[in-house]
Motif scaffolding. Structure first.
Motif: not given
Lengths: 143, 433
Positions: A3-9, A53-72
């Protein structure tokens, strides 16, 4: 199945968690699982959502530092010793867990947990070999 | 007591004659011995024999910190041979450090101006002095040492640090004079109180404080807590170290030893001299130094100057306390810090961007603290806290190695550092000084 996890600083500032959650809410994104790792000055918000996918796009567009990590995500028997049972599989097979957390809701009688492994590919292989049921992306999206 | 009365109380006309004599010797000496300066003077279209009076100094080119750095190590020396008996090196901003050197004569000059300094503050031969400026490559400790030796004081060379031991020594030997940074003396007062010792119950007469900016309110606090008279000393290693100027007991400006360190105050934008009493950049020519004499060195310190005779009897002109800087340098615990040093470190760490801000703070009775905010970019962000902590530790270690002072590193979200007119504000100085 990963699964894809989104991490946000996040800085330790009033309202920052609210900012993220309200942004995702306004965009129609539902948070399925969530945890925060905190330090003295900052935190890392980790979420599993229905539309990553929508979540990470939205976060980045709003200047959040975010990345994707594989989780189970794994279903664990909601009974005494349920978690220990699955952890024994990891221990016996030298699978290192970086961190883990629970889902907000269940989708069966079992508890649903998110695992972040040191080596995700190896961990999923072992889980498949041992016949442990992992939750698919589709199942998460349909929750 | 006035150490060199015949010079320090000289009529200004006579002083001008002395300065003229020195300058007329200095310029040919530098011109014939330092190729870098020869080129500079040639390029300015000046012949050394055209320098006939101290007023002709205005025709000569300036020397800057960049000249010092670009000509590291010995390029600006007029004598770099075996007559050079001591060198001091300060940490560099982004490239080369700054090297200064002393011949035996230069060391004796330093001893003399420092003896004048300690006397000017109110110290006398026979007084015990605790020198808690750092000894070593920093000029503070040794400069005071030479002056106190020249004056005939009893020296306790504690250097900086080991505060409990400093306080024990104060108890056992009851010195009359202390020399250190103003923030360190306040810090020591707090430590003494914590040890159950009243700092005011000593045998203190005066303190000589400098190497960092401080205010009248800090002076009052030091004087009250230590029961001593607190005076301000000015100096910089490029000129000699401490011993360029010092407050007398009247504390109405710092007497500058203009017979050997000729001061001009200029408008840093036009390079023209400002009127007496107006603020401008202090420019100094070392009139008698041998190893590395400097012509019109731009100190980047903003001061004003007055030429009237002081109540103490000295005629040597007085500069104000430093009112600011022409560059973005800040002084923290006696160490010069340039934002460019931090930028350099960040550019050297893979994945980091030079988006940072320096916050300097001084909590009551504490030493200055430096916090460096670094914006987290996607490239270096990790879902694992331990990786982020490792990164912040790495940045901390490298900045500390570059600056020689301890810092706190805080990771912040991007675009959180205040930007004004598109340019990031690099330094927030919250110190009340």
């Amino acid at each position: 199945m990963k699964l894809t996890q989104i991490s946000v600083f996040l800085e330790n500032r009033k309202g920052r968690l609210y900012d993220v959650c309200s942004l995702l809410g306004k965009t129609g994104i539902n948070i399925r699982a969530l945890t925060i790792a905190e330090t003295e000055t900052f935190g890392v918000l980790r979420i599993v959502v229905d539309k990553s996918d929508l979540a990470i796009q939205t976060l980045r567009k709003n200047n959040f530092v975010a990345n994707l990590t594989d989780v189970v995500a794994i279903e664990v028997g909601d009974k005494p010793g349920g978690l220990a049972e699955i952890l024994k599989v990891f221990a016996d097979n030298d699978v290192n867990v970086e961190y883990m957390y629970g889902f907000v809701e269940k989708f069966s009688d079992n508890a649903l947990l998110v695992f972040r492994f040191e080596d995700t590919d190896n961990a999923t292989k072992i889980l498949a070999d041992k016949g442990v049921k992992v939750v698919t992306r589709k199942e998460i999206e349909g929750l | 007591m006035i150490w060199k009365k015949e010079i320090e109380c000289m009529q200004l006309a006579e002083l001008k004659k002395l300065q003229t004599d020195y300058l007329k010797k200095l310029i040919p000496y530098i011109y014939n011995n330092c190729p870098v300066y020869k080129k500079k003077i040639d390029e300015a279209g000046i012949k050394p024999d055209q320098i006939k009076s101290i007023d002709d100094i205005k025709r000569l080119p300036f020397t800057t910190k960049i000249d010092m750095r670009d000509n590291y190590p010995y390029g600006l020396f007029s004598n770099k041979g075996k007559d050079v008996v001591e060198i001091h090196i300060s940490s560099g901003t982004t490239g080369n450090p700054t090297l200064v050197g002393y011949t035996r004569y230069d060391v004796s000059l330093w001893s003399e101006v420092m003896a004048r300094t300690i006397c000017c503050a109110g110290g006398e031969p026979g007084d015990t002095i605790q020198i808690a400026y750092g000894y070593g490559l920093f000029t503070g400790g040794l400069g005071f040492h030479y002056g106190a030796l020249e004056l005939g004081m009893r020296i306790i060379p504690t250097s900086a640090g080991q505060t409990a031991r400093q306080i024990k020594i104060m108890q056992d030997f009851k010195p009359k004079v202390i020399a250190c940074t103003p923030s360190y003396v306040l810090y020591m007062a707090e430590e003494a109180k914590a040890m159950g010792i009243d700092p005011a119950k000593g045998n203190w007469k005066i303190g000589i404080f400098g190497a960092e900016p401080w205010s009248e309110s800090m002076r009052k606090e030091i004087e009250q807590v230590w029961n001593m008279s607190a005076t301000d000393v000015y100096g910089l290693s490029e000129i000699i170290g401490p011993g360029v100027a010092q407050e007398c007991t009247h504390k109405e400006g710092l007497h500058i030893y203009s017979d050997v360190f000729y001061p001009e105050i200029i408008d840093p934008k036009t390079d023209q001299e400002v009127k007496e009493g107006e603020s401008g950049e202090l420019v100094i020519t070392t009139l008698t130094k041998q190893a590395i004499p400097l012509i019109r060195y731009r100190t980047r310190d903003i001061v004003s100057i007055r030429y009237d005779k002081c109540k103490c009897g000295r005629t040597s002109p007085r500069i104000s306390k430093i009112k600011g800087r022409t560059d973005d340098m800040i002084i923290v615990r006696g160490i010069n810090v340039f934002p460019s040093q931090i930028e350099h470190v960040l550019l050297g760490i893979k994945g980091t961007q030079p988006h940072y801000q320096i916050i300097v703070d001084r909590k009551a009775h504490q030493l200055d603290e430096v916090e460096v905010l670094v914006e987290v970019e996607e490239k270096i962000f990790s879902d694992e806290v331990k990786k982020l902590n490792e990164l912040s530790q790495k940045i901390k270690k490298e900045i500390e190695a570059a600056l020689s002072i301890g810092v706190k590193v805080t990771l912040v979200e991007p675009k959180t550092i205040q930007r004004s007119e598109g340019k990031a504000k690099r330094i927030i100085d919250k110190r009340i000084i």
